[in-house]
Scaffold this active site. Structure first.
Site, PDB file in Angstrom:
ATOM      1  N   ARG A  38     -11.657  -0.774  12.744  1.00 28.23           N
ATOM      2  CA  ARG A  38     -11.550   0.049  11.540  1.00 28.23           C
ATOM      3  C   ARG A  38     -12.430  -0.509  10.431  1.00 28.23           C
ATOM      4  NH1 ARG A  38      -5.539   0.835   9.233  1.00 28.23           N
ATOM      5  NH2 ARG A  38      -5.810  -1.312   8.534  1.00 28.23           N
ATOM      6  N   TYR A  53      15.286  31.395  10.392  1.00 18.96           N
ATOM      7  CA  TYR A  53      14.130  32.258  10.567  1.00 18.96           C
ATOM      8  C   TYR A  53      13.754  32.356  12.032  1.00 18.96           C
ATOM      9  CZ  TYR A  53      13.627  31.598   5.552  1.00 18.96           C
ATOM     10  OH  TYR A  53      13.847  31.570   4.214  1.00 18.96           O
ATOM     11  N   MET A 111      12.580  24.725   4.819  1.00 23.57           N
ATOM     12  CA  MET A 111      11.934  23.955   3.756  1.00 23.57           C
ATOM     13  C   MET A 111      12.952  23.167   2.917  1.00 23.57           C
ATOM     14  SD  MET A 111       9.074  25.206   1.126  1.00 23.57           S
ATOM     15  CE  MET A 111       8.501  24.218  -0.209  1.00 23.57           C
ATOM     16  N   LYS A 116       0.837  -1.214   0.000  1.00 21.28           N
ATOM     17  CA  LYS A 116       0.000   0.000   0.000  1.00 21.28           C
ATOM     18  C   LYS A 116       0.870   1.262   0.000  1.00 21.28           C
ATOM     19  CE  LYS A 116      -0.354  -0.138   5.023  1.00 21.28           C
ATOM     20  NZ  LYS A 116      -1.089  -0.745   6.143  1.00 21.28           N
TER      21      LYS A 116
END
Ligand code: PLP
Length: 355
Positions: A122, A252, A299, A30
């Site tokens: 589930r 930052y 990032m 999966k």
């Protein structure tokens, strides 16, 4: 050289081979095979003789079929695309009584497996009564198997002994069904954690259903590292080394302040945009075999506090087979589940290589 995601194919294959020597398995592929690449993983598994696959999405099941014409492919989520399932000969799961009754006619000529609801709650048929309601129609159905998914095998720490309870309930149910003369070609329940905890298959089971162990991470911590081999390395490189004076800030929002004079910061070309989890940055990376603290995660960059040994162009390791850089080591530290760390990695921005 930007961030790289590298899999050693030989290690990947040998690890999987070690796991299937003990028992046949449905390989769980999966989510793009836990981000290893569906085509790559299926090809590797086929090469070592795995012919049984499980996934949650029909489009992945069809992709598996295209590479594995003979395989048994089980879809675990309910689908309404019965024509496609039929065309590609995908086994469907009966995930609830409601699903069964709603689509009974369309399900008649498809290979099916019954799912029993575990303590995970589930999906699945809830009890013997619901299973009997389905089995009452068995002459018109192609029922191939029955399975459950343990919700508590990975984590034995919670209140009560939930894993033992769900396992005993399942085994009792299974015994009763077999005693009553029902037969199933496939009986499977065990994910990686359950398979290792039990030291193999539970009674009457035909297959395990392994995910994370096939992808090289230990499902729980008190297993020796050599039971499961990691094939993945995630690395990047030092693109700049900057000198800071004591008291100067970097990153930052005043993220980092140099505490001594002079401080060297390596700027490394990988960041959260490449899928590094914030919590991973609480632990060091490795450069030239030595640990250095990550002091900023942006990032596309890391800030790493280094020393004179580190030079522009050096490789920086975030994950590797080294015991202190394994995915499962950071899982144990609380960075995130194995599968969470793996599937966060952004294969659209990292350079993807299979050695
Ligand atoms: C993901 C999954 C598995 C594999 O679990 P691992 O812990 O990764 O081995 C097995 N069965 C089902 C139904 C799953 O969803």
């Amino acid at each position: 050289m930007p961030g790289r995601w590298t899999v050693d194919s030989q290690v990947f294959q040998e690890n999987a081979e070690k796991l299937v020597q003990k028992a046949d398995c449905f390989a769980v592929v999966k989510n793009n095979a836990y981000n290893f690449g569906l085509d790559f993983a299926v090809d590797q598994f086929l090469q070592i003789g795995i012919q049984h696959f499980v996934t949650t999405s029909l489009h992945e099941a069809i992709a598996v079929r295209k590479r594995a014409p003979q395989a048994t492919i089980l879809l675990t989520n309910p689908t309404r695309e019965f024509d496609l399932a039929r065309k590609y000969h995908i086994q469907l799961t009966l995930t609830s009584l409601d699903y069964f009754y709603t689509f009974k006619d369309q399900l008649e000529d498809l290979p099916l497996q019954l799912e029993y609801e575990s303590h995970l709650h589930r999906s699945g048929l809830k009890n013997r009564e619901e299973i009997d309601q389905v089995l009452a129609h068995r002459n018109k159905l192609d029922i191939q198997g029955i399975w459950t998914h343990f919700g508590y095998a990975d984590d034995l720490d919670g209140p009560g002994d939930e894993y033992s309870k769900e396992r005993e309930e399942w085994l009792d149910l299974l015994e009763d069904l077999l005693d009553d003369g029902y037969q199933f070609h496939y009986i499977h329940a065990q994910n990686s954690a359950s398979f290792f905890r039990e030291g193999g298959l539970l009674p009457h089971h035909t297959h395990s259903r392994l995910g994370i162990a096939l992808y090289g991470a230990k499902p729980y911590d008190d297993l020796a590292n050599d039971r499961i081999d990691q094939s993945l390395t995630v690395s990047a490189s030092v693109v700049q080394v900057r000198q800071l004076n004591q008291g100067q800030y970097a990153g930052y929002s005043f993220k980092y302040q140099a505490s001594h004079q002079p401080t060297q910061l390596a700027i490394v070309d990988i960041g959260y945009g490449d899928g590094l989890l914030q919590a991973r940055a609480d632990y060091p990376c490795q450069i030239r075999g030595k640990d250095y603290p990550i002091v900023g995660l942006m990032m596309s960059h890391l800030l790493v506090e280094v020393d004179d040994q580190v030079q522009i162009g050096d490789r920086v390791y975030l994950y590797s087979p080294d015991p202190n850089l394994r995915i499962d080591y950071f899982t144990h530290k609380g960075v995130g589940a194995n599968s969470q760390q793996l599937s966060a990695l952004n294969l659209n921005s990292l350079i993807k290589e299979y050695d």
